[in-house]
Enzyme design. Structure first.
Site, mmCIF file in Angstrom:
data_model
loop_
_atom_site.group_PDB
_atom_site.id
_atom_site.type_symbol
_atom_site.label_atom_id
_atom_site.label_comp_id
_atom_site.label_asym_id
_atom_site.label_seq_id
_atom_site.Cartn_x
_atom_site.Cartn_y
_atom_site.Cartn_z
ATOM 1 C CB ILE A 160 20.204 25.969 53.019
ATOM 2 C CG1 ILE A 160 21.405 26.270 54.272
ATOM 3 C CG2 ILE A 160 19.023 25.319 53.728
ATOM 4 C CD1 ILE A 160 21.035 27.202 55.155
ATOM 5 C CG ASN B 151 33.952 22.521 47.324
ATOM 6 O OD1 ASN B 151 33.471 23.405 48.078
ATOM 7 N ND2 ASN B 151 33.367 21.835 46.552
ATOM 8 C CG HIS C 122 18.608 28.432 42.595
ATOM 9 N ND1 HIS C 122 19.058 28.958 41.323
ATOM 10 C CD2 HIS C 122 19.386 28.984 43.603
ATOM 11 C CE1 HIS C 122 20.111 29.714 41.717
ATOM 12 N NE2 HIS C 122 20.114 29.868 43.229
ATOM 13 N NE ARG D 137 26.957 18.011 57.174
ATOM 14 C CZ ARG D 137 26.090 17.746 57.822
ATOM 15 N NH1 ARG D 137 25.572 18.408 58.771
ATOM 16 N NH2 ARG D 137 25.936 16.304 57.848
#
Length: 183
Positions: A85, A115, A91, A129
């Protein structure tokens, strides 16, 4: 919103011999990981595939775990599950890009990897999702791995070797048409 868009779902592949898959999941966001894992397990079970599950601390460790497992075990394919997130620093880009690139490189080496590492802006996107009754990205990642396994098995049945013929196929030597050489 992406969930309202229709898309094509390929028919589930079938297999004539057992399939064994390793699911590598990061429980960093455990509720999201649980949804992804539930969807992946359901898809693999529906295809009759066996599976093992291992946990890794984060998305960056998932490709390394798959690489290690491939060298030490005999899995037909892999499912990578996790969630990244966006935060306040760069990062996010590092983790998204590097984990995706590493999985792609493993795939290009011949590993069958689905994936299912989500890369989202916020938790709400991840929840939609990850939910098996929502977009079911865990199930989609498992389905992708199954399709790659089916393709790899189809390719291995053609007898198309690299440099050597499979054992049992005759090779004609210089000489007679029946393969007997003449002196």
């Amino acid at each position: 919103m992406a969930s309202s868009q229709e898309h094509t779902v390929l028919p589930r592949p079938t297999f004539d011999r057992p399939v064994k898959v390793l699911i590598v999941v990061s429980p960093y966001y455990s509720d999201i990981a649980d949804g992804l894992l539930t969807g992946a397990k359901a898809e693999l079970e529906a295809a009759g595939a066996g599976y093992d599950v291992v946990e890794m601390p984060g998305a960056l460790e998932i490709p390394t775990a798959i690489g290690i497992s491939d060298r030490q075990n005999n899995y037909d394919g892999y499912v990578a599950l996790g969630c990244v997130i966006r935060g306040e620093t760069t990062h996010y880009e590092t983790v998204c890009n590097d984990s995706s690139r590493a999985l792609q490189l493993l795939g290009l080496q011949g590993l069958c990897i689905g994936n299912g590492i989500l890369t989202v802006e916020n938790k709400e996107q991840a929840d939609v999702r990850a939910a098996p009754e929502g977009q079911n990205k865990g199930g989609g990642a498992a389905a992708a791995a199954l399709h790659l396994i089916a393709l790899a098995r189809k390719g291995s049945q053609t007898g198309k070797g690299i440099g050597f013929k499979p054992l049992g196929q005759d090779t004609l030597m210089a000489g007679d048409a029946d393969g007997k050489t003449t002196a």
